[in-house]
Write a protein that holds these residues in place. Structure first.
Motif, PDB file in Angstrom:
ATOM      1  N   PRO A  27      10.121  40.984   2.247  1.00 20.92           N
ATOM      2  CA  PRO A  27      10.773  40.496   3.288  1.00 20.92           C
ATOM      3  C   PRO A  27      10.226  40.953   4.643  1.00 20.92           C
ATOM      4  CG  PRO A  27      12.102  42.091   1.363  1.00 20.92           C
ATOM      5  CD  PRO A  27      11.364  41.606   0.918  1.00 20.92           C
TER       6      PRO A  27
ATOM      7  N   VAL B 125      11.556  39.376   8.058  1.00 23.75           N
ATOM      8  CA  VAL B 125      13.168  39.632   8.450  1.00 23.75           C
ATOM      9  C   VAL B 125      13.334  41.200   8.783  1.00 23.75           C
ATOM     10  CG1 VAL B 125      13.187  37.949   7.349  1.00 23.75           C
ATOM     11  CG2 VAL B 125      13.759  40.060   6.672  1.00 23.75           C
ATOM     12  N   SER B 126      12.358  42.031   8.193  1.00 22.09           N
ATOM     13  CA  SER B 126      13.137  43.819   7.916  1.00 22.09           C
ATOM     14  C   SER B 126      12.258  44.494   8.667  1.00 22.09           C
ATOM     15  CB  SER B 126      12.940  44.233   6.385  1.00 22.09           C
ATOM     16  OG  SER B 126      13.756  45.407   6.332  1.00 22.09           O
TER      17      SER B 126
ATOM     18  N   SER C  46      17.460  42.504   6.937  1.00 24.91           N
ATOM     19  CA  SER C  46      17.769  40.851   7.839  1.00 24.91           C
ATOM     20  C   SER C  46      18.326  40.391   9.088  1.00 24.91           C
ATOM     21  CB  SER C  46      17.820  39.766   6.225  1.00 24.91           C
ATOM     22  OG  SER C  46      17.250  38.639   6.259  1.00 24.91           O
TER      23      SER C  46
ATOM     24  N   TYR D  50      16.074  36.453   2.066  1.00 24.64           N
ATOM     25  CA  TYR D  50      16.972  38.639   1.481  1.00 24.64           C
ATOM     26  C   TYR D  50      18.064  38.661   1.747  1.00 24.64           C
ATOM     27  CZ  TYR D  50      11.836  37.014   1.022  1.00 24.64           C
ATOM     28  OH  TYR D  50      10.430  36.355   0.597  1.00 24.64           O
TER      29      TYR D  50
ATOM     30  N   ALA E  99      19.158  42.730   1.078  1.00 24.11           N
ATOM     31  CA  ALA E  99      19.836  43.232   2.297  1.00 24.11           C
ATOM     32  C   ALA E  99      20.986  44.670   2.503  1.00 24.11           C
ATOM     33  CB  ALA E  99      19.568  42.398   3.908  1.00 24.11           C
TER      34      ALA E  99
ATOM     35  N   GLN F 122      17.014  32.014   0.424  1.00 32.63           N
ATOM     36  CA  GLN F 122      17.830  32.042   1.623  1.00 32.63           C
ATOM     37  C   GLN F 122      19.744  32.323   1.159  1.00 32.63           C
ATOM     38  OE1 GLN F 122      16.490  29.799   4.764  1.00 32.63           O
ATOM     39  NE2 GLN F 122      14.041  29.599   3.803  1.00 32.63           N
TER      40      GLN F 122
END
Length: 370
Positions: free
Chosen positions: A86, A89-90, A122, A159, A163, A201
């Motif tokens: 991740p 996105v993170s 995320s 994720y 999250a 997803q």
């Protein structure tokens, strides 16, 4: 532009390659396809211990504050190994937005954990049947007391089940605003989706879910766009890493596999296609380096970043398509490694601004500035 990497960057590359080999090899990639969590926790922990989860985040908030070129080295290795993580996105997107526009309280609450890897964030951005631009954000956020409530649907949220917080672009009276939403709170429903890459997803349904504003009201799109522009360079590096590895696998196969008593690579059609693929990969890699170097030099990357992602992702898709064809019928089987790269190449090409939207961005820059 200096195309030589420093000794520190070479060590960084070797470190990441070693971590992926030990904790996120292709066996792990296969095990985690369509997994609800979607990433190997040992690998994520090791990235945190190595300071890589806070790769580009400010030191003030616990990050490593590395350069864009450093980060491109890391992401090329992520692409090479197909490491499920991740991180983008993170650390890159949500971490980047909070570092750029979050309040000091929000930064203190989230950034040290994101940088250490103990907090995962995320982005719930895309909506059903809508586009990639600001007009594609239609999910409404309305004022409610001292906060906001959000209702609607977001798709392709990476994720989401793992999250701790989601960053949600939503429509407010004067434009797009950014909100933090707890994915485990009342009014939030997660449904896992099937994807071409078999990655993790989710569809996220919001029903009067509470949201906490990030940055100024109605100013969210410019913040989001700036952070994603920087992220495009890293995605392009990831595409280059995947394309290089898929090409390596295919070249080795073409040298070993024989037809009519000679290796496949001895046939001109295959040899020339491999030559074209090698040329395209080298070109994509150079474009990624230029974009990363320009970003570190403080130069405008409004054109370079989309160009890098467009060309690198397209090259990745074309190289993996060639790889599958050179392997013949075997290339389409789940036991063959190249199909893993093929499916992820197409996914990367479609996600985080697809070819058409990237072409729009580049064309606007070309036509506006010549």
């Amino acid at each position: 532009m200096d195309l030589d990497f420093t000794q520190e960057q070479d060590i960084l590359r070797e470190t990441v390659r070693g971590l992926t080999a030990r904790h996120a090899d292709l066996g792990v990639v296969r095990e985690l396809e369509n997994d609800p969590v979607g990433y190997p926790k040992d690998f994520w922990k090791k990235l945190g211990e190595s300071g890589l989860t806070g790769l580009t985040l400010p030191e003030k908030w616990g990050g490593s504050e590395m350069t864009t070129l450093d980060a491109a080295v890391v992401y090329e290795e992520f692409g090479r190994s197909l490491a499920p993580t991740p991180h983008f996105v993170s650390s890159v997107l949500v971490g980047g937005v909070l570092a750029a526009a979050g309040s000091d309280e929000q930064r203190q609450r989230y950034l040290p954990g994101i940088a250490a890897g103990t907090t995962i964030a995320s982005v719930a951005w895309l909506e059903p049947d809508r586009g990639y631009g600001a007009k594609g954000v239609a999910l409404p956020a309305r004022a409610d007391g001292d906060g906001y409530v959000l209702s609607g649907t977001k798709r392709h949220v990476a994720y989401a089940a793992a999250a701790d917080v989601l960053l949600v672009p939503a429509r407010t009276a004067g434009g797009v605003s950014l909100f933090l939403v707890d994915p485990k709170a009342t009014g939030v429903t997660l449904t896992q989706q099937q994807t071409i890459a078999s990655d993790t997803q989710y569809r996220v349904e919001l029903a009067d879910a509470r949201g906490e504003l990030v940055g100024a009201l109605d100013a969210g799109w410019s913040i989001w766009s700036d952070v994603l522009h920087d992220g495009l360079i890293l995605l392009a590096a990831q595409a280059v890493g995947g394309a290089k590895r898929a090409l390596e696998i295919t070249v080795e196969y073409a040298k070993q596999r024989k037809q009519f008593d000679k290796p496949l690579g001895a046939f001109q059609a295959i040899a020339h296609n491999l030559a074209d693929a090698s040329t395209a990969v080298d070109g994509a890699e150079t474009l990624v380096w230029e974009a990363a170097w320009s970003r570190d030099q403080g130069r405008d990357t409004a054109r370079l970043a989309p160009m890098a992602k467009l060309f690198a992702a397209r090259t990745y898709r074309e190289v993996t398509d060639l790889a599958v064809h050179v392997h013949g019928g075997m290339g389409f089987t789940l036991e063959c490694d190249v199909q893993l790269y093929f499916r992820r190449a197409k996914s990367l090409q479609l996600n985080w601004w697809d070819d058409r939207y990237l072409e729009d961005l580049i064309a606007a820059d070309v036509l506006d500035r010549g």
